[in-house]
Design a protein around this motif. Structure first.
Motif, PDB file in Angstrom:
ATOM      1  N   GLY A  91       0.780  -1.232   0.000  1.00  0.00           N
ATOM      2  CA  GLY A  91       0.000   0.000   0.000  1.00  0.00           C
ATOM      3  C   GLY A  91       0.813   1.284   0.000  1.00  0.00           C
ATOM      4  N   GLY A  92       2.106   1.169   0.124  1.00  0.00           N
ATOM      5  CA  GLY A  92       2.932   2.372   0.143  1.00  0.00           C
ATOM      6  C   GLY A  92       3.033   3.024  -1.220  1.00  0.00           C
ATOM      7  N   GLY A  93       3.672   4.186  -1.266  1.00  0.00           N
ATOM      8  CA  GLY A  93       3.856   4.899  -2.512  1.00  0.00           C
ATOM      9  C   GLY A  93       4.291   6.318  -2.268  1.00  0.00           C
ATOM     10  N   LEU A  94       4.226   7.118  -3.303  1.00  0.00           N
ATOM     11  CA  LEU A  94       4.600   8.532  -3.226  1.00  0.00           C
ATOM     12  C   LEU A  94       3.342   9.373  -3.035  1.00  0.00           C
ATOM     13  N   VAL A  95       3.367  10.231  -2.032  1.00  0.00           N
ATOM     14  CA  VAL A  95       2.208  11.063  -1.735  1.00  0.00           C
ATOM     15  C   VAL A  95       2.684  12.453  -1.348  1.00  0.00           C
ATOM     16  N   GLN A  96       1.876  13.442  -1.640  1.00  0.00           N
ATOM     17  CA  GLN A  96       2.242  14.818  -1.269  1.00  0.00           C
ATOM     18  C   GLN A  96       1.939  15.068   0.205  1.00  0.00           C
ATOM     19  N   ALA A  97       2.656  15.995   0.771  1.00  0.00           N
ATOM     20  CA  ALA A  97       2.398  16.384   2.159  1.00  0.00           C
ATOM     21  C   ALA A  97       0.937  16.804   2.302  1.00  0.00           C
ATOM     22  N   GLY A  98       0.325  16.349   3.383  1.00  0.00           N
ATOM     23  CA  GLY A  98      -1.088  16.601   3.614  1.00  0.00           C
ATOM     24  C   GLY A  98      -2.004  15.526   3.075  1.00  0.00           C
ATOM     25  N   GLY A  99      -1.446  14.615   2.292  1.00  0.00           N
ATOM     26  CA  GLY A  99      -2.231  13.557   1.692  1.00  0.00           C
ATOM     27  C   GLY A  99      -2.425  12.364   2.610  1.00  0.00           C
ATOM     28  N   SER A 100      -3.019  11.308   2.037  1.00  0.00           N
ATOM     29  CA  SER A 100      -3.353  10.113   2.809  1.00  0.00           C
ATOM     30  C   SER A 100      -2.930   8.855   2.071  1.00  0.00           C
ATOM     31  N   VAL A 101      -2.652   7.824   2.861  1.00  0.00           N
ATOM     32  CA  VAL A 101      -2.307   6.496   2.347  1.00  0.00           C
ATOM     33  C   VAL A 101      -2.851   5.479   3.329  1.00  0.00           C
ATOM     34  N   ARG A 102      -3.291   4.323   2.806  1.00  0.00           N
ATOM     35  CA  ARG A 102      -3.683   3.232   3.692  1.00  0.00           C
ATOM     36  C   ARG A 102      -2.781   2.036   3.419  1.00  0.00           C
ATOM     37  N   LEU A 103      -2.117   1.584   4.453  1.00  0.00           N
ATOM     38  CA  LEU A 103      -1.262   0.410   4.369  1.00  0.00           C
ATOM     39  C   LEU A 103      -2.012  -0.829   4.830  1.00  0.00           C
ATOM     40  N   SER A 104      -1.625  -1.972   4.265  1.00  0.00           N
ATOM     41  CA  SER A 104      -2.191  -3.252   4.667  1.00  0.00           C
ATOM     42  C   SER A 104      -1.072  -4.201   5.050  1.00  0.00           C
ATOM     43  N   CYS A 105      -1.383  -5.083   5.979  1.00  0.00           N
ATOM     44  CA  CYS A 105      -0.444  -6.127   6.385  1.00  0.00           C
ATOM     45  C   CYS A 105      -1.216  -7.432   6.451  1.00  0.00           C
ATOM     46  N   ALA A 106      -0.869  -8.360   5.576  1.00  0.00           N
ATOM     47  CA  ALA A 106      -1.531  -9.657   5.522  1.00  0.00           C
ATOM     48  C   ALA A 106      -0.599 -10.737   6.049  1.00  0.00           C
ATOM     49  N   TYR A 112      -2.988   2.058  20.441  1.00  0.00           N
ATOM     50  CA  TYR A 112      -1.949   2.860  21.080  1.00  0.00           C
ATOM     51  C   TYR A 112      -1.078   3.434  19.980  1.00  0.00           C
ATOM     52  N   TYR A 113      -0.682   4.700  20.133  1.00  0.00           N
ATOM     53  CA  TYR A 113       0.070   5.374  19.078  1.00  0.00           C
ATOM     54  C   TYR A 113       1.300   6.080  19.628  1.00  0.00           C
ATOM     55  N   ALA A 114       2.316   6.153  18.797  1.00  0.00           N
ATOM     56  CA  ALA A 114       3.445   7.019  19.110  1.00  0.00           C
ATOM     57  C   ALA A 114       2.973   8.461  19.063  1.00  0.00           C
ATOM     58  N   ASP A 115       3.553   9.303  19.897  1.00  0.00           N
ATOM     59  CA  ASP A 115       3.144  10.698  19.948  1.00  0.00           C
ATOM     60  C   ASP A 115       3.250  11.382  18.589  1.00  0.00           C
ATOM     61  N   SER A 116       4.224  10.974  17.798  1.00  0.00           N
ATOM     62  CA  SER A 116       4.484  11.634  16.519  1.00  0.00           C
ATOM     63  C   SER A 116       3.375  11.414  15.493  1.00  0.00           C
ATOM     64  N   VAL A 117       2.536  10.398  15.703  1.00  0.00           N
ATOM     65  CA  VAL A 117       1.486  10.100  14.718  1.00  0.00           C
ATOM     66  C   VAL A 117       0.081  10.209  15.313  1.00  0.00           C
ATOM     67  N   LYS A 118      -0.006  10.439  16.611  1.00  0.00           N
ATOM     68  CA  LYS A 118      -1.298  10.483  17.288  1.00  0.00           C
ATOM     69  C   LYS A 118      -2.183  11.559  16.661  1.00  0.00           C
ATOM     70  N   GLY A 119      -3.420  11.185  16.379  1.00  0.00           N
ATOM     71  CA  GLY A 119      -4.351  12.122  15.772  1.00  0.00           C
ATOM     72  C   GLY A 119      -4.305  12.151  14.255  1.00  0.00           C
ATOM     73  N   ARG A 120      -3.280  11.530  13.664  1.00  0.00           N
ATOM     74  CA  ARG A 120      -3.155  11.511  12.200  1.00  0.00           C
ATOM     75  C   ARG A 120      -3.275  10.094  11.640  1.00  0.00           C
ATOM     76  N   PHE A 121      -2.778   9.108  12.372  1.00  0.00           N
ATOM     77  CA  PHE A 121      -2.798   7.718  11.917  1.00  0.00           C
ATOM     78  C   PHE A 121      -3.848   6.925  12.696  1.00  0.00           C
ATOM     79  N   LEU A 168      -0.252  13.569   6.091  1.00  0.00           N
ATOM     80  CA  LEU A 168       1.133  13.094   6.051  1.00  0.00           C
ATOM     81  C   LEU A 168       2.128  14.242   5.971  1.00  0.00           C
ATOM     82  N   LYS A 169       3.275  14.022   6.595  1.00  0.00           N
ATOM     83  CA  LYS A 169       4.357  14.993   6.625  1.00  0.00           C
ATOM     84  C   LYS A 169       5.609  14.376   6.005  1.00  0.00           C
ATOM     85  N   PRO A 170       6.512  15.187   5.496  1.00  0.00           N
ATOM     86  CA  PRO A 170       7.758  14.624   4.937  1.00  0.00           C
ATOM     87  C   PRO A 170       8.500  13.742   5.934  1.00  0.00           C
ATOM     88  N   GLU A 171       8.419  14.045   7.208  1.00  0.00           N
ATOM     89  CA  GLU A 171       9.117  13.233   8.210  1.00  0.00           C
ATOM     90  C   GLU A 171       8.462  11.873   8.433  1.00  0.00           C
TER      91      GLU A 171
END
Length: 123
Positions: free
Chosen positions: A8-23, A59-68, A86-89
């Motif tokens: 599910g990964g890829g190139l996205v602009q800042a502010g955009g969204s992506v959904r990852l999957s793990c099977a 449970y979320y890391a502080d760096s992604v809380k509220g976004r992921f 999403l942010k460049p970091e």
């Protein structure tokens, strides 16, 4: 032997969204809490998010809380990570594994690490 397979990964602009999957390949995630991690080349892998087997606690890391948002579909044996604002970091290779621990705790992953999926966020 269960092998997580991320996608599910890829190139996205800042502010955009992506959904990852793990099977699960070669088995199931049955009974396991699951988590997402990420790694930037040259840096240690870091914890991102976790979800219990039932899905009723997250449970979320502080760096992604509220976004992921982490979720799972046990009938499909799949774990998801919805990534918004999403942010460049956030650029990294994202992995999933079982029985996750936050950074700072000793972590021995139950499964071998998969190939991961690369998310690149452009500014």
């Amino acid at each position: 032997q269960v092998q997580p397979v991320e996608s599910g990964g890829g190139l996205v602009q800042a502010g955009g969204s992506v959904r990852l999957s793990c099977a699960a390949s070669g088995g199931t995630f049955s009974g396991y809490a699951m988590g997402w991690f990420r790694q930037v080349p040259g840096k240690e892998r870091e914890f991102v998010a976790a979800i219990t087997w039932s899905g009723d606690s997250t449970y979320y890391a502080d760096s992604v809380k509220g976004r992921f948002t982490i979720s799972r579909d046990n009938a499909k044996n799949t774990v998801y990570l919805q990534m918004n604002s999403l942010k460049p970091e956030d650029t990294a290779v994202y992995y999933c594994n079982a029985d996750p621990k936050p950074d700072g705790y000793y972590y021995s992953p139950p499964f071998d690490w998969g190939q991961g999926t690369l998310v690149t966020v452009s500014s």
